[in-house]
Design an enzyme around this catalytic site. Structure first.
Site, PDB file in Angstrom:
ATOM      1  N   CYS A 390       0.828  -1.218   0.000  1.00 27.67           N
ATOM      2  CA  CYS A 390       0.000   0.000   0.000  1.00 27.67           C
ATOM      3  C   CYS A 390       0.854   1.257   0.000  1.00 27.67           C
ATOM      4  O   CYS A 390       0.734   2.110   0.879  1.00 27.67           O
ATOM      5  CB  CYS A 390      -0.936  -0.018   1.198  1.00 27.67           C
ATOM      6  SG  CYS A 390      -2.059  -1.429   1.216  1.00 27.67           S
ATOM      7  N   GLU A 391       1.727   1.384  -0.956  1.00 30.81           N
ATOM      8  CA  GLU A 391       2.590   2.549  -1.124  1.00 30.81           C
ATOM      9  C   GLU A 391       2.786   2.796  -2.620  1.00 30.81           C
ATOM     10  O   GLU A 391       3.061   1.857  -3.370  1.00 30.81           O
ATOM     11  CB  GLU A 391       3.976   2.314  -0.507  1.00 30.81           C
ATOM     12  CG  GLU A 391       3.990   1.885   0.939  1.00 30.81           C
ATOM     13  CD  GLU A 391       3.908   3.053   1.892  1.00 30.81           C
ATOM     14  OE1 GLU A 391       4.086   4.208   1.439  1.00 30.81           O
ATOM     15  OE2 GLU A 391       3.650   2.808   3.087  1.00 30.81           O
TER      16      GLU A 391
END
Length: 471
Positions: A390-391
């Site tokens: 989640c980046e």
């Protein structure tokens, strides 16, 4: 087809997107008759069928041959100027008990910097006298442990460590060999986070304070002053920094010789490897010859004996022999405006790993080379290999030309991941760290087992371990 305008200047449009450049890939990497990628005589398909993905793969013979090559290069270069060289493998690059045993078998010493790395080296059967212990913030427990097991040399990183190591050695009834890590102030041409000798950072004792620190060491009966140490950084391609650091160290070394013995000089490591076609790495023989020439000249000018020399390579030995295998998932073409008012497409190729198994692109902006594990006749497209985390910075390979027919389910191999990938791996998003498998002569063996969901839950005190699929 022509180059994509979104591609960086260093990225060449490939004539063969399936080619495996020898200086980037493991020595045994090849394409089989059906076009499959194989390392150590084992195909990527077979490796993944047995161990899953993501998967770190290490060419065992390549690691061992590189260790021997470095040892021979420095031994021969410094024998020519009348002294000996000692090669310490930098364990922080990648260390397991079996890797430690490989280094010992190649007659290399090992550099460790935590109690954990020390424990791994000892469990691998390494003689503690052949270990060096680094670290800018060693705990009292680590110092006591290192002294107690008989670590060959402790590298003192600050003035306060002099007294702490001296007390530990006195309490153990021994005389501990020590080096002083000196911050030479050399600005190495590398990423700021990889430059370790600049003035405004945490490592070492300033050059101007070296004489006082050496006097303090010599005043301690429980310490034996071995000499100075310098490490200017990592992944360096310009040798001017190494040359300048060696010259500055030799000035201090010569002044210290006037007041007592200084038997050794440790010049650290840090020379780069080829991650992409744009890189141009040093050969170890060239590094050894250049450093030997600098030391010989400096000693002749100052009319002092040539000291024994130590170096600490890590990345060169284990970087190129390692690859990571991933399974391709989502493919997403993204249209991007170009500076001339037009547009171009970058294809985002998602894989089932990411920054949890290779944080270097996010941390340093590191570049890598990737290939499909199969051959293809598809026209090359500009791709960005990204992970599942989640980046937006979860990037495995920033820019690469991959065959345009890349699809979900393909196996993708990223080259030169043997150093600092497993070492820096994390459990971000509760992803288990992949296994590490050694390959050689058609055989495989696990160096480090992968982590399952059960392994992750076993450390969570709020739940009982549950049965879950995983490796």
């Amino acid at each position: 087809m022509s180059a994509n305008p979104l591609a960086p200047q260093h990225l060449r449009f490939p004539t063969d997107p399936d080619a495996l450049t020898a200086r980037i890939w493991p020595a045994s990497a090849t394409r089989t008759d059906d076009g499959s990628l194989a390392v150590g005589g084992v195909s990527a398909d077979d490796l993944v069928a047995q161990y899953g993905t993501p998967l770190y793969v290490v060419d065992e013979r390549d690691v061992q041959s590189r260790a021997v090559r470095v040892r021979n290069a420095f031994t021969e270069a410094f024998e020519r100027i009348g002294t000996r060289a000692h090669v310490y493998y930098a364990g922080k690059a990648f260390l397991t008990t079996q890797v430690a045993a490989w280094m010992a078998a190649a007659d290399l010493r090992i550099d460790v910097c935590t109690d954990g790395e020390l424990a791994v080296a000892l469990a691998g059967g390494v003689d503690p006298a052949l270990l060096g212990f680094h670290g800018n913030n060693k705990s009292d427990a680590e110092i006591t442990r290192a002294v107690g097991v008989g670590v060959g040399t402790i590298v003192l990183d600050s003035h306060e460590e002099i007294g702490r190591v001296a007390r530990a050695a006195a309490e153990a009834g021994t005389v501990q060999r020590v080096r002083l890590r000196i911050n030479t102030g050399v600005h190495a041409s590398t990423h700021d986070y990889l430059a370790t000798a600049r003035e405004d950072q945490k490592f070492g004792i300033p050059l101007a304070e070296a004489a006082d620190a050496a006097a303090a060491v010599r005043a301690e009966p429980s310490l034996a002053f071995v000499g100075l140490h310098s490490h200017i950084g990592s992944q360096i391609f310009d040798d001017s920094g190494f040359r300048e650091a060696a010259r500055r160290l030799m000035d201090v070394h010569a002044s210290l010789v006037e007041t007592g013995p200084v038997p050794e000089l440790n010049l650290g490591g840090g020379w780069g490897i080829d991650y992409t076609e744009a890189d141009s790495a040093f050969e170890p023989e060239d590094v050894a010859d250049a450093l030997a020439a600098i030391i010989a000249e400096a000693c002749a000018e100052r009319h002092i004996p040539v000291p024994e020399v130590a170096v600490e390579p890590g990345r060169y030995i284990v970087g190129p022999p390692g690859i990571t295998l991933y399974r391709v998932g989502t493919i997403k073409p993204v249209t991007v405006e170009t500076s001339d008012g037009g547009s171009a497409t970058r294809t985002y190729v998602s894989v089932d790993g990411g920054m949890s198994d290779n944080v270097r692109p996010a941390l340093y902006g590191a570049d890598y080379t990737a290939r499909l594990a199969r051959t293809s006749t598809g026209s090359p497209v500009l791709a960005r290999v990204v992970g599942k985390h989640c980046e937006s910075g979860d990037i495995v390979v920033h820019d690469e030309y991959l065959p345009g027919d890349v699809h979900r389910g393909d196996l993708l191999a990223v080259a030169a991941t043997g150093a600092y990938c497993w070492s820096l791996a994390s459990n971000y998003n509760h992803v288990g760290r992949p296994p590490v498998v050694a390959v050689s002569d058609g055989r495989t063996r696990i160096l480090v087992r992968g982590e399952s969901v059960d392994d992750l839950l076993a450390r969570d005190t709020g739940v009982a371990p549950v049965s879950a699929p995983g490796r």
